[in-house]
Design an enzyme around this catalytic site. Structure first.
Site, PDB file in Angstrom:
ATOM      1  N   ASP A  13      47.201  59.033  32.758  1.00  0.00           N
ATOM      2  CA  ASP A  13      47.509  58.050  31.725  1.00  0.00           C
ATOM      3  C   ASP A  13      47.229  58.637  30.349  1.00  0.00           C
ATOM      4  O   ASP A  13      46.124  59.141  30.084  1.00  0.00           O
ATOM      5  CB  ASP A  13      46.666  56.790  31.917  1.00  0.00           C
ATOM      6  N   GLU A 139      55.991  52.542  42.715  1.00  0.00           N
ATOM      7  CA  GLU A 139      56.142  53.696  41.833  1.00  0.00           C
ATOM      8  C   GLU A 139      56.444  54.962  42.637  1.00  0.00           C
ATOM      9  O   GLU A 139      56.338  56.075  42.118  1.00  0.00           O
ATOM     10  CB  GLU A 139      54.873  53.894  40.995  1.00  0.00           C
ATOM     11  N   ASN A 183      53.163  39.119  40.143  1.00  0.00           N
ATOM     12  CA  ASN A 183      53.026  38.051  39.175  1.00  0.00           C
ATOM     13  C   ASN A 183      54.323  37.240  39.215  1.00  0.00           C
ATOM     14  O   ASN A 183      55.220  37.534  40.021  1.00  0.00           O
ATOM     15  CB  ASN A 183      52.705  38.598  37.769  1.00  0.00           C
ATOM     16  N   GLY A 215      47.051  36.272  35.648  1.00  0.00           N
ATOM     17  CA  GLY A 215      46.193  36.675  34.540  1.00  0.00           C
ATOM     18  C   GLY A 215      44.879  35.913  34.528  1.00  0.00           C
ATOM     19  O   GLY A 215      44.224  35.728  35.559  1.00  0.00           O
ATOM     20  N   GLY A 244      45.560  44.407  37.574  1.00  0.00           N
ATOM     21  CA  GLY A 244      46.301  44.105  38.796  1.00  0.00           C
ATOM     22  C   GLY A 244      45.969  45.069  39.918  1.00  0.00           C
ATOM     23  O   GLY A 244      45.894  44.673  41.088  1.00  0.00           O
ATOM     24  N   ASP A 245      45.757  46.328  39.583  1.00  0.00           N
ATOM     25  CA  ASP A 245      45.392  47.306  40.604  1.00  0.00           C
ATOM     26  C   ASP A 245      43.996  47.030  41.155  1.00  0.00           C
ATOM     27  O   ASP A 245      43.751  47.185  42.355  1.00  0.00           O
ATOM     28  CB  ASP A 245      45.461  48.716  40.023  1.00  0.00           C
ATOM     29  N   SER A 273      37.013  44.034  35.460  1.00  0.00           N
ATOM     30  CA  SER A 273      37.700  45.261  35.050  1.00  0.00           C
ATOM     31  C   SER A 273      38.234  45.185  33.631  1.00  0.00           C
ATOM     32  O   SER A 273      38.353  46.218  32.959  1.00  0.00           O
ATOM     33  CB  SER A 273      38.841  45.575  36.028  1.00  0.00           C
TER      34      SER A 273
END
Length: 297
Positions: A13, A139, A183, A215, A244-245, A273
């Site tokens: 990232d 992904e 979501n 959320g 989300g992960d 998190s």
């Protein structure tokens, strides 16, 4: 100790912190830049490992500096990497992330993640057979997502499909999943439905059990009857990247305790998190989660 297998992406990232998001054609001075390990597969593997699971990651990295750093980080987390493939002619996956005002914008370049194959999955079938839960995201190539769903169904191992980035999938694939964890937008895309429809109606339309994340509101889950709400936990939000992960990793870890408890723990882990910076940087340890939960009703 839960045994979790994750089939998914591994990225570096590239994170920019900014006062706001830049508009089209605009150059904006940022506040800070850093590189941190990510990718939905790696993130969910790290989340599960920190929560006490024995985790195997099936994925691919490039034969580059990012790949070496990513592997070292996963090894430090105690994740089993016997089915991690190093691809000589592709770079490691990257995600360019801008964080502003507690929200994020992400562009992903798959790189070696596009080389995660059904054959690689079959080679890991013995590990998958003994797993308590399997996590897969989108992904990686869709043929590998399909192969994961079919293999899990054949072996009787619950597969949790996190349909992100979202696209429409065949109904027969969805029927093979033990749970899907979208979501609202992702669920509508998955079903080819209107995203403005009531999310409870979208959940009823799904051909498999749904755990829907919303959320800060928490999550809703439905197996056979009406949707049930698990409220979120109020926290000071620093960075939502990886929430989300974290949720998905926790869901897999605690699934053996029953869906209601697993969803509650997953909401709590995701809430923790977002109080720290970074997708993996904010993921809690098991002792931290348990201690934090004792202060919540």
């Amino acid at each position: 100790m839960a045994r979790v297998v994750v089939i998914g992406s591994i990225n570096m990232d590239l994170v920019t912190l900014a006062p706001r998001f830049a508009g089209p054609g605009e150059t904006l001075l940022g506040d800070r830049f850093l590189t941190v390990p990510g990718g939905k597969g790696a993130n969910q593997a790290v989340a599960a490992a920190r929560l006490g699971a024995e985790v195997t990651l099936v994925g691919a990295i490039g034969d580059d500096a990012f790949g070496a750093q990513l592997r070292e980080g996963l090894e430090r987390e105690g994740i089993h990497l016997g089915h991690l493939r190093r691809v000589a002619d592709a770079g490691s996956g990257t995600a360019s992330i801008t964080v502003a005002g507690g929200e994020n914008s992400i562009i992903v370049v798959p790189g070696a993640n596009a080389r995660v194959t059904p054959a690689q999955l079959e080679a890991a079938s013995d590990v998958i057979r003994s797993a308590d839960a399997v996590l897969v995201q989108m992904e990686i190539p869709l043929e590998t997502v399909e192969a994961t769903l079919r293999l899990g169904h054949r072996l009787g191992v619950p597969v949790i499909l996190n349909p992100a980035p979202a696209q429409r999938l065949p109904v027969e694939w969805l029927k093979l999943a033990r749970y899907v964890t979208p979501n609202q937008h992702e669920l509508a895309t998955l079903l080819g439905a209107d995203p403005n429809d009531d999310f409870r109606e979208l959940m009823r339309q799904a051909p498999c059990p749904v755990v829907l994340t919303r959320g800060g509101e928490g999550a809703w889950y439905r197996e056979d009857g009406e949707a049930t709400h698990q409220p979120g936990f109020a926290v000071d939000v620093i960075d939502t990247t990886g929430a989300g992960d974290t949720f998905n990793g926790a869901l897999a870890v605690f699934l053996h305790e029953g869906l209601p408890q697993a969803v509650r723990n997953a909401c709590a882990a995701a809430a923790l998190s977002v109080t720290r910076l970074g997708a993996q940087g904010g993921m809690p340890m098991l002792d931290e989660l348990n201690t934090w939960l004792t202060t919540r009703t």
